[in-house]
Design an enzyme around this catalytic site. Structure first.
Site, PDB file in Angstrom:
ATOM      1  N   TYR A 213       0.877  -1.184   0.000  1.00 11.86           N
ATOM      2  CA  TYR A 213       0.000   0.000   0.000  1.00 11.86           C
ATOM      3  C   TYR A 213       0.904   1.220   0.000  1.00 11.86           C
ATOM      4  O   TYR A 213       2.090   1.138  -0.329  1.00 11.86           O
ATOM      5  CB  TYR A 213      -0.904  -0.105   1.250  1.00 11.86           C
ATOM      6  CG  TYR A 213      -2.074   0.819   1.307  1.00 11.86           C
ATOM      7  CD1 TYR A 213      -2.913   1.006   0.220  1.00 11.86           C
ATOM      8  CD2 TYR A 213      -2.365   1.511   2.485  1.00 11.86           C
ATOM      9  CE1 TYR A 213      -4.005   1.863   0.303  1.00 11.86           C
ATOM     10  CE2 TYR A 213      -3.460   2.358   2.584  1.00 11.86           C
ATOM     11  CZ  TYR A 213      -4.273   2.532   1.480  1.00 11.86           C
ATOM     12  OH  TYR A 213      -5.363   3.371   1.571  1.00 11.86           O
TER      13      TYR A 213
ATOM     14  N   GLU B   3     -12.470   4.638  -6.634  1.00 16.91           N
ATOM     15  CA  GLU B   3     -11.149   4.906  -6.070  1.00 16.91           C
ATOM     16  C   GLU B   3     -10.287   5.731  -7.024  1.00 16.91           C
ATOM     17  O   GLU B   3     -10.149   5.373  -8.200  1.00 16.91           O
ATOM     18  CB  GLU B   3     -10.460   3.544  -5.815  1.00 16.91           C
ATOM     19  CG  GLU B   3      -9.148   3.632  -5.116  1.00 16.91           C
ATOM     20  CD  GLU B   3      -9.278   4.096  -3.673  1.00 16.91           C
ATOM     21  OE1 GLU B   3     -10.211   3.672  -2.980  1.00 16.91           O
ATOM     22  OE2 GLU B   3      -8.439   4.905  -3.258  1.00 16.91           O
ATOM     23  N   ASP B   4      -9.742   6.801  -6.522  1.00 18.98           N
ATOM     24  CA  ASP B   4      -8.759   7.602  -7.259  1.00 18.98           C
ATOM     25  C   ASP B   4      -9.242   8.059  -8.642  1.00 18.98           C
ATOM     26  O   ASP B   4      -8.498   8.012  -9.627  1.00 18.98           O
ATOM     27  CB  ASP B   4      -7.422   6.848  -7.349  1.00 18.98           C
ATOM     28  CG  ASP B   4      -6.683   6.897  -6.015  1.00 18.98           C
ATOM     29  OD1 ASP B   4      -7.259   7.395  -5.041  1.00 18.98           O
ATOM     30  OD2 ASP B   4      -5.531   6.440  -5.941  1.00 18.98           O
TER      31      ASP B   4
ATOM     32  N   ASP C 227     -14.123   6.095  -1.676  1.00 21.16           N
ATOM     33  CA  ASP C 227     -13.222   5.991  -0.538  1.00 21.16           C
ATOM     34  C   ASP C 227     -12.475   7.298  -0.285  1.00 21.16           C
ATOM     35  O   ASP C 227     -12.236   7.673   0.872  1.00 21.16           O
ATOM     36  CB  ASP C 227     -12.233   4.863  -0.831  1.00 21.16           C
ATOM     37  CG  ASP C 227     -11.401   4.524   0.356  1.00 21.16           C
ATOM     38  OD1 ASP C 227     -11.936   4.568   1.470  1.00 21.16           O
ATOM     39  OD2 ASP C 227     -10.213   4.219   0.170  1.00 21.16           O
ATOM     40  N   ASP C 228     -12.099   7.985  -1.346  1.00 21.66           N
ATOM     41  CA  ASP C 228     -11.322   9.220  -1.174  1.00 21.66           C
ATOM     42  C   ASP C 228     -12.166  10.293  -0.499  1.00 21.66           C
ATOM     43  O   ASP C 228     -11.669  11.075   0.300  1.00 21.66           O
ATOM     44  CB  ASP C 228     -10.826   9.721  -2.531  1.00 21.66           C
ATOM     45  CG  ASP C 228     -10.011   8.649  -3.231  1.00 21.66           C
ATOM     46  OD1 ASP C 228      -8.964   8.288  -2.692  1.00 21.66           O
ATOM     47  OD2 ASP C 228     -10.451   8.145  -4.281  1.00 21.66           O
TER      48      ASP C 228
ATOM     49  N   ARG D 190      -6.447  10.196 -10.856  1.00 21.26           N
ATOM     50  CA  ARG D 190      -5.768  10.861  -9.737  1.00 21.26           C
ATOM     51  C   ARG D 190      -5.269   9.797  -8.777  1.00 21.26           C
ATOM     52  O   ARG D 190      -5.897   9.488  -7.775  1.00 21.26           O
ATOM     53  CB  ARG D 190      -6.737  11.827  -9.047  1.00 21.26           C
ATOM     54  CG  ARG D 190      -6.066  12.871  -8.193  1.00 21.26           C
ATOM     55  CD  ARG D 190      -6.540  12.806  -6.746  1.00 21.26           C
ATOM     56  NE  ARG D 190      -6.126  11.578  -6.105  1.00 21.26           N
ATOM     57  CZ  ARG D 190      -6.753  10.968  -5.115  1.00 21.26           C
ATOM     58  NH1 ARG D 190      -7.862  11.428  -4.662  1.00 21.26           N
ATOM     59  NH2 ARG D 190      -6.295   9.851  -4.561  1.00 21.26           N
TER      60      ARG D 190
ATOM     61  N   ASN E 146      -0.880  11.585   0.209  1.00 19.18           N
ATOM     62  CA  ASN E 146      -0.088  10.399  -0.123  1.00 19.18           C
ATOM     63  C   ASN E 146       0.544  10.536  -1.498  1.00 19.18           C
ATOM     64  O   ASN E 146       0.017  11.280  -2.326  1.00 19.18           O
ATOM     65  CB  ASN E 146      -0.992   9.159  -0.136  1.00 19.18           C
ATOM     66  CG  ASN E 146      -1.541   8.833   1.226  1.00 19.18           C
ATOM     67  OD1 ASN E 146      -0.844   8.932   2.215  1.00 19.18           O
ATOM     68  ND2 ASN E 146      -2.803   8.452   1.260  1.00 19.18           N
TER      69      ASN E 146
ATOM     70  N   LYS F 105      -5.672  -2.154  -2.637  1.00 14.37           N
ATOM     71  CA  LYS F 105      -6.800  -1.937  -1.714  1.00 14.37           C
ATOM     72  C   LYS F 105      -7.512  -3.258  -1.412  1.00 14.37           C
ATOM     73  O   LYS F 105      -7.896  -3.537  -0.283  1.00 14.37           O
ATOM     74  CB  LYS F 105      -7.804  -0.956  -2.330  1.00 14.37           C
ATOM     75  CG  LYS F 105      -7.280   0.455  -2.425  1.00 14.37           C
ATOM     76  CD  LYS F 105      -7.870   1.347  -1.342  1.00 14.37           C
ATOM     77  CE  LYS F 105      -7.171   2.705  -1.346  1.00 14.37           C
ATOM     78  NZ  LYS F 105      -7.602   3.594  -0.282  1.00 14.37           N
TER      79      LYS F 105
END
Ligand code: NAD
Length: 595
Positions: A147, A289-290, A312-313, A200, A452, A218
């Protein structure tokens, strides 16, 4: 190859009869045995495939090549004898403990983190049981590799280190045939999908199809941290192109070499994907996600009531940030409503966190307007205020009547926030003057650089502690090592949504939730905060240690499922003891006996 249907005892009986005709009864009994073991271990979904595959296995070599069934040298004498493994393995039967020991020894010998990543991915491809055993038993050492931060590096280099595909890639060329692609996945019963379009990736920007490392990572954490069986999960990358020039010019890039789909073409593509998911995997949770900022919010709004989906973000990060604030208040005293939050970065993570903060403040009795007054934003242009003419969308909710200030140090001096939450993806924004100002204004300043990977953190743990004489209450998105300051060991906590999404996912699956609500993230945050012990706080950590993540995830799962039951969103009967039921569902990586 026989086609075996899961729920279908008749099929099993039919095959048994056919096999009897072929005088291969004993082999079949082995398989039935295996199927029973797998069923008992909540691996029923894979039974169909495994039984079918075993029927076709000519010798043990195929078993060694199957990452789900493989045990390497841990195959017992009886298994070696009966499954045609004699001679294919060294003579001594090894225990899983010995295999773990060897794996960790080899892992530590690797010269750098990306080599460690490749080593672990290789193990995941070879022997999933051992992979998850190692990840769970050495979670603090393994998490930074599978991760953040190493997964970020892996995504940056994905096309160059690529060995074997994982998950499903759906490209812009696949319009009109998405259900077919999803059906190519070897498992039928999928309960959790993590999907990205790679726009992203962490704070690293548009990595296109190379972003696949994130859904894969994930989902590995869903299994390791919550105990969701790996056969129930599916990583998906929507390859809609990339704007990343370096990738477009890289001969080893794995994705489509075209500009990103935008507008209606993009929306139609995603819509087709969602419809295909609902058709092929109707029981699945979908985690976005992202995605890029604009699409992330739009997709969440569009689909959150149509299926069991969350981002999730936006939502996971919000819950982990709020939990960290609850813990920080135990350390510094005071109420949530007495805080002033300054979010540095006004995107998915920042807005998600602010909205949940507002919900938490409203639960304490504030009006939404009063609650929003506690939340301030700085974006790439400066302080978000009413007088700005360049604001739109969500930012307007937090554009307060205040003078415009451009520089962060001046914003901090003027606003006097009690908490600084970094969600900008910009390295080093929390400079020494910013941190010193926070220390001057607050006895215990809350400093959360959540961006991150580590290379994008707004400040390091060392910088935060040294500029505040160790008074900072610190949490960061990626891990930092403990800091010794004036002889005292300070343990920086990892404020990462890994504390939230595995438990949320497990809870949703356990109760068969039809929808994911914001309330679920609020209870997830409260539950996580509740799991922080006085000892954790004593070392300065606002989250529980990662070694407790499975317990924490189970508690969050129970809390989330409880909300689903209360709100009529669950589709499964409510068990008497929800927590015990959820714990009983968890996958534990242990070798099953095949004979
Ligand atoms: P995003 O693109 O939606 O938002 C980034 C925001 O930062 C934008 O509003 C942008 O205007 C702002 N920004 C850029 N430069 C800035 C500057 N110099 N000063 C102030 N603001 C600036 O991205 P996001 O999804 O919100 O993610 C942001 C970061 O948060 C990423 O690094 C991501 O990895 C991290 N993140 C961490 C977690 C976690 O669990 N810790 C979870 C999600 C996201």
């Amino acid at each position: 190859m026989y086609k075996v249907s899961l729920e279908d005892d008749d099929t099993v009986i039919r095959i048994k009869r056919e096999l009897m005709d072929q005088a291969t009864v004993s082999r079949f009994l082995d398989l039935v045995n295996l199927a029973a073991v797998l069923e008992q271990s909540r691996f029923a979904e894979a039974k169909e495939k495994i039984v079918a595959r075993m029927l076709g296995i000519p010798n043990g070599a195929a078993l060694l090549r199957d990452p789900v069934l493989n045990k390497d040298a841990a195959f017992t004498e009886a298994e070696r004898e009966q499954l045609g493994l004699r001679g294919l393995l060294p003579a001594r039967v090894q225990t899983m403990e010995e295999q773990v020991m060897r794996t960790v020894e080899n892992f530590r010998r690797k010269p750098n983190d990306i080599e460690k990543y490749l080593f672990l991915i290789g193990l995941q491809d070879r022997n999933k049981t051992l992979f998850y055993r190692v990840v769970i038993d050495y979670i603090e050492e393994m998490m930074p590799i599978i991760y953040t931060p190493t997964v970020g590096q892996a995504c940056l280099e994905y096309g160059h280190i690529f060995r074997r595909p994982r998950g499903i890639f759906i490209s812009a060329k696949d319009r009109g045939r998405m259900p077919e692609l999803l059906r190519n996945w070897p498992y039928r019963d999928i309960r959790i999908i993590v999907v990205t379009d790679g726009e992203r990736i962490l704070g690293l920007g548009d990595l296109g199809a190379d972003g696949m490392g994130i859904p894969v990572g994930k989902l590995a954490l869903y299994t390791a941290c919550a105990g969701i069986h790996h056969s129930l999960s599916l990583p998906v990358t929507l390859d809609v192109g990339t704007e990343n020039e370096a990738l477009l010019n890289d001969p080893l890039y794995i994705g489509l070499k075209q500009r990103r789909l935008r507008g209606a073409a993009y929306d139609d593509f995603v819509e087709e994907f969602i419809v295909a998911v609902a058709e092929v995997f109707p029981r699945t949770v979908v985690q976005f996600e992202d995605f890029g900022n604009l699409n992330a919010f739009r997709l969440l709004e569009r689909y959150r009531e149509r299926l069991c989906a969350f981002n999730d973000d936006i939502q996971g990060t919000a819950a982990v940030a709020l939990a960290g604030i609850y813990s920080a208040l135990r350390l510094k005293g005071g109420k949530l409503s007495e805080q002033k939050f300054l979010f540095v970065g006004a995107g998915e993570a920042g807005h998600g966190a602010a909205e949940l903060m507002v919900a938490a403040l409203a639960a304490e009795g504030l009006s939404v307007e009063e609650a929003r007054q506690r939340c301030w934003f700085v974006d790439s242009k400066g302080l978000v205020v009413k007088s700005r003419s360049d604001l739109s969308g969500r930012k307007l909710r937090y554009a307060h009547d205040y003078e415009f200030i451009h520089d962060l140090p001046a914003v901090v001096e003027s606003l006097k926030p009690t908490a600084l939450i970094g969600v900008s993806g910009k390295r080093g924004l929390f400079t020494r003057p910013v941190l010193e100002a926070m220390a001057r204004l607050n006895d215990r300043p809350i400093i959360f650089p959540l961006s991150n990977p580590t290379s994008k953190a707004e400040c390091t743990a060392e910088a935060a502690y040294s500029a505040t004489a160790g008074r900072a209450i610190f949490a960061s998105g990626s891990p930092f090592a403990p800091v010794i300051l004036n002889g005292k060991k300070l343990v920086p906590a990892q404020g990462n949504n890994v504390y939230i999404f595995p438990g949320v996912g497990l809870g949703l699956i356990a109760c068969g939730a039809r929808q994911v609500t914001d309330e679920m993230f609020l209870v997830a945050a409260k539950t996580l905060a509740h799991e922080v012990s006085a000892d954790d706080l004593e070392t300065g950590s606002v989250y529980p240690p990662l070694t407790r993540i499975r317990e924490v995830s189970a508690a969050i799962a129970a809390a989330v499922a409880e909300v689903a039951y209360q709100r009529g969103l669950a589709t499964k009967p409510q068990p008497d003891d929800l927590l015990a039921h959820i714990k009983s569902l968890r996958y534990e990586p242990q070798y099953q006996s095949y004979v």
